[in-house]
Design a protein around this motif. Structure first.
Motif, PDB file in Angstrom:
ATOM      1  N   ARG A 190      45.254   8.716 -23.865  1.00 13.89           N
ATOM      2  CA  ARG A 190      45.008   9.691 -24.917  1.00 13.89           C
ATOM      3  C   ARG A 190      45.750  10.981 -24.609  1.00 13.89           C
ATOM      4  O   ARG A 190      46.399  11.571 -25.487  1.00 13.89           O
ATOM      5  CB  ARG A 190      43.494   9.946 -25.034  1.00 13.89           C
ATOM      6  CG  ARG A 190      43.107  10.618 -26.323  1.00 13.89           C
ATOM      7  CD  ARG A 190      41.614  10.766 -26.494  1.00 13.89           C
ATOM      8  NE  ARG A 190      40.836  11.092 -25.332  1.00 13.89           N
ATOM      9  CZ  ARG A 190      40.723  12.301 -24.796  1.00 13.89           C
ATOM     10  NH1 ARG A 190      41.324  13.321 -25.318  1.00 13.89           N
ATOM     11  NH2 ARG A 190      39.970  12.488 -23.746  1.00 13.89           N
ATOM     12  N   LYS A 191      45.736  11.389 -23.335  1.00 19.21           N
ATOM     13  CA  LYS A 191      46.444  12.602 -22.943  1.00 19.21           C
ATOM     14  C   LYS A 191      47.948  12.395 -23.134  1.00 19.21           C
ATOM     15  O   LYS A 191      48.645  13.306 -23.601  1.00 19.21           O
ATOM     16  CB  LYS A 191      46.139  12.964 -21.488  1.00 19.21           C
ATOM     17  CG  LYS A 191      44.787  13.605 -21.318  1.00 19.21           C
ATOM     18  CD  LYS A 191      44.561  14.024 -19.890  1.00 19.21           C
ATOM     19  CE  LYS A 191      43.204  14.666 -19.710  1.00 19.21           C
ATOM     20  NZ  LYS A 191      42.948  15.103 -18.358  1.00 19.21           N
ATOM     21  N   LYS A 198      35.125   3.083 -15.138  1.00 19.33           N
ATOM     22  CA  LYS A 198      35.595   4.430 -14.851  1.00 19.33           C
ATOM     23  C   LYS A 198      37.107   4.443 -14.926  1.00 19.33           C
ATOM     24  O   LYS A 198      37.708   5.335 -15.500  1.00 19.33           O
ATOM     25  CB  LYS A 198      35.084   4.870 -13.471  1.00 19.33           C
ATOM     26  CG  LYS A 198      35.333   6.315 -13.221  1.00 19.33           C
ATOM     27  CD  LYS A 198      34.783   6.707 -11.888  1.00 19.33           C
ATOM     28  CE  LYS A 198      35.097   8.133 -11.606  1.00 19.33           C
ATOM     29  NZ  LYS A 198      34.722   8.534 -10.303  1.00 19.33           N
ATOM     30  N   ILE A 199      37.752   3.428 -14.346  1.00 17.14           N
ATOM     31  CA  ILE A 199      39.205   3.350 -14.350  1.00 17.14           C
ATOM     32  C   ILE A 199      39.680   3.195 -15.780  1.00 17.14           C
ATOM     33  O   ILE A 199      40.662   3.810 -16.202  1.00 17.14           O
ATOM     34  CB  ILE A 199      39.686   2.191 -13.437  1.00 17.14           C
ATOM     35  CG1 ILE A 199      39.377   2.546 -12.004  1.00 17.14           C
ATOM     36  CG2 ILE A 199      41.149   1.917 -13.634  1.00 17.14           C
ATOM     37  CD1 ILE A 199      39.695   1.448 -11.022  1.00 17.14           C
ATOM     38  N   LYS A 200      38.978   2.273 -16.512  1.00 15.57           N
ATOM     39  CA  LYS A 200      39.351   2.047 -17.884  1.00 15.57           C
ATOM     40  C   LYS A 200      39.217   3.348 -18.676  1.00 15.57           C
ATOM     41  O   LYS A 200      40.103   3.679 -19.482  1.00 15.57           O
ATOM     42  CB  LYS A 200      38.459   0.957 -18.477  1.00 15.57           C
ATOM     43  CG  LYS A 200      38.935   0.471 -19.812  1.00 15.57           C
ATOM     44  CD  LYS A 200      38.043  -0.638 -20.304  1.00 15.57           C
ATOM     45  CE  LYS A 200      38.502  -1.068 -21.659  1.00 15.57           C
ATOM     46  NZ  LYS A 200      37.663  -2.024 -22.281  1.00 15.57           N
ATOM     47  N   LYS A 245      31.404  -2.424  -9.096  1.00 11.87           N
ATOM     48  CA  LYS A 245      32.737  -2.689  -9.499  1.00 11.87           C
ATOM     49  C   LYS A 245      32.915  -2.453 -10.982  1.00 11.87           C
ATOM     50  O   LYS A 245      33.985  -1.996 -11.393  1.00 11.87           O
ATOM     51  CB  LYS A 245      33.041  -4.155  -9.193  1.00 11.87           C
ATOM     52  CG  LYS A 245      33.952  -4.328  -8.052  1.00 11.87           C
ATOM     53  CD  LYS A 245      34.188  -5.778  -7.878  1.00 11.87           C
ATOM     54  CE  LYS A 245      35.406  -6.098  -7.207  1.00 11.87           C
ATOM     55  NZ  LYS A 245      35.734  -7.396  -7.014  1.00 11.87           N
ATOM     56  N   LYS A 246      31.903  -2.863 -11.666  1.00  9.55           N
ATOM     57  CA  LYS A 246      31.962  -2.715 -13.100  1.00  9.55           C
ATOM     58  C   LYS A 246      32.037  -1.250 -13.437  1.00  9.55           C
ATOM     59  O   LYS A 246      32.807  -0.888 -14.338  1.00  9.55           O
ATOM     60  CB  LYS A 246      30.718  -3.332 -13.730  1.00  9.55           C
ATOM     61  CG  LYS A 246      31.038  -4.456 -14.615  1.00  9.55           C
ATOM     62  CD  LYS A 246      29.752  -4.894 -15.258  1.00  9.55           C
ATOM     63  CE  LYS A 246      30.065  -6.012 -16.183  1.00  9.55           C
ATOM     64  NZ  LYS A 246      28.979  -6.477 -16.915  1.00  9.55           N
ATOM     65  N   LYS A 247      31.327  -0.479 -12.751  1.00  7.33           N
ATOM     66  CA  LYS A 247      31.341   0.950 -12.999  1.00  7.33           C
ATOM     67  C   LYS A 247      32.705   1.505 -12.667  1.00  7.33           C
ATOM     68  O   LYS A 247      33.225   2.348 -13.403  1.00  7.33           O
ATOM     69  CB  LYS A 247      30.285   1.640 -12.126  1.00  7.33           C
ATOM     70  CG  LYS A 247      29.010   1.838 -12.820  1.00  7.33           C
ATOM     71  CD  LYS A 247      28.185   2.700 -11.941  1.00  7.33           C
ATOM     72  CE  LYS A 247      26.922   3.065 -12.630  1.00  7.33           C
ATOM     73  NZ  LYS A 247      26.084   3.895 -11.908  1.00  7.33           N
ATOM     74  N   LYS A 248      33.242   0.987 -11.600  1.00  4.60           N
ATOM     75  CA  LYS A 248      34.537   1.466 -11.196  1.00  4.60           C
ATOM     76  C   LYS A 248      35.569   1.069 -12.219  1.00  4.60           C
ATOM     77  O   LYS A 248      36.442   1.861 -12.579  1.00  4.60           O
ATOM     78  CB  LYS A 248      34.893   0.863  -9.823  1.00  4.60           C
ATOM     79  CG  LYS A 248      35.160   1.906  -8.818  1.00  4.60           C
ATOM     80  CD  LYS A 248      35.665   1.274  -7.577  1.00  4.60           C
ATOM     81  CE  LYS A 248      36.006   2.311  -6.601  1.00  4.60           C
ATOM     82  NZ  LYS A 248      36.528   1.862  -5.412  1.00  4.60           N
ATOM     83  N   LYS A 249      35.478  -0.199 -12.684  1.00  6.81           N
ATOM     84  CA  LYS A 249      36.412  -0.683 -13.668  1.00  6.81           C
ATOM     85  C   LYS A 249      36.266   0.143 -14.944  1.00  6.81           C
ATOM     86  O   LYS A 249      37.257   0.474 -15.595  1.00  6.81           O
ATOM     87  CB  LYS A 249      36.162  -2.163 -13.963  1.00  6.81           C
ATOM     88  CG  LYS A 249      36.978  -3.067 -13.140  1.00  6.81           C
ATOM     89  CD  LYS A 249      36.787  -4.451 -13.690  1.00  6.81           C
ATOM     90  CE  LYS A 249      37.711  -5.413 -13.022  1.00  6.81           C
ATOM     91  NZ  LYS A 249      37.641  -6.723 -13.516  1.00  6.81           N
TER      92      LYS A 249
END
Length: 167
Positions: A17-18, A7-9, A1-5
């Motif tokens: 930024r875009k 990744k989402i972040k 989840k942390k990775k997903k978060k």
């Protein structure tokens, strides 16, 4: 989840930024567009001025062309008038010359007549002078004859007086 978060972040940051890049690019593009719009308006104004200048120049060219045509026509009229005047003067000169020739002929004829009359008068005068001289000589002889007789008579009378004085 942390990775997903994470990744989402990360994707969110990337998207932000875009979005920010896009917004900055949009602001730059808008400024560029505004600048180009001002340049375009300035160019349109310049084009309008140039069109006005061009139209003025074309009117001047047209006026000059019309003026040149008028001058050319005036020159043609002047030339034609000059040619007509020269023809008129030449004709008048020829007529005057013809009249003068006729007058000269008449004057020469009159002179010839007067010369003949003069010669005739001179001949008549010489003839009268000769007659006068002849008459004068005749009268002189007639006057001389009695004078001579008178001298002869006086000489006889003188001779008789001298003879009587001597005697």
């Amino acid at each position: 989840k942390k990775k997903k978060k994470k990744k989402i972040k990360k994707e969110k940051e990337e998207a932000n930024r875009k979005v920010e890049d896009f917004a900055e690019r949009q602001i730059v593009a808008e400024k560029d567009l505004e600048e180009k719009s001002l340049n375009l308006k300035a160019l349109q104004k310049t084009i309008e001025q140039l069109k006005g200048d061009f139209n003025s120049a074309m009117r001047e060219v047209e006026e000059l062309h019309e003026s040149n045509e008028k001058l050319f026509l005036q020159q043609e009229v002047i030339r034609e008038n000059g040619r007509q005047e020269m023809r008129r003067v030449a004709l008048q000169a020829a007529q005057d010359e013809e009249k003068l020739k006729i007058q000269l002929g008449e004057l020469q004829s009159e002179l010839s007549t007067l010369q003949k009359k003069c010669a005739s008068q001179e001949n008549l005068l010489r003839s009268k002078e000769n007659e006068f001289d002849h008459e004068r000589q005749k009268l002189e002889k007639e006057v001389e004859k009695p004078r001579q007789e008178n001298y002869d008579q006086e000489a006889k009378t003188e001779g008789t007086k001298t003879e009587s004085n001597v005697a």
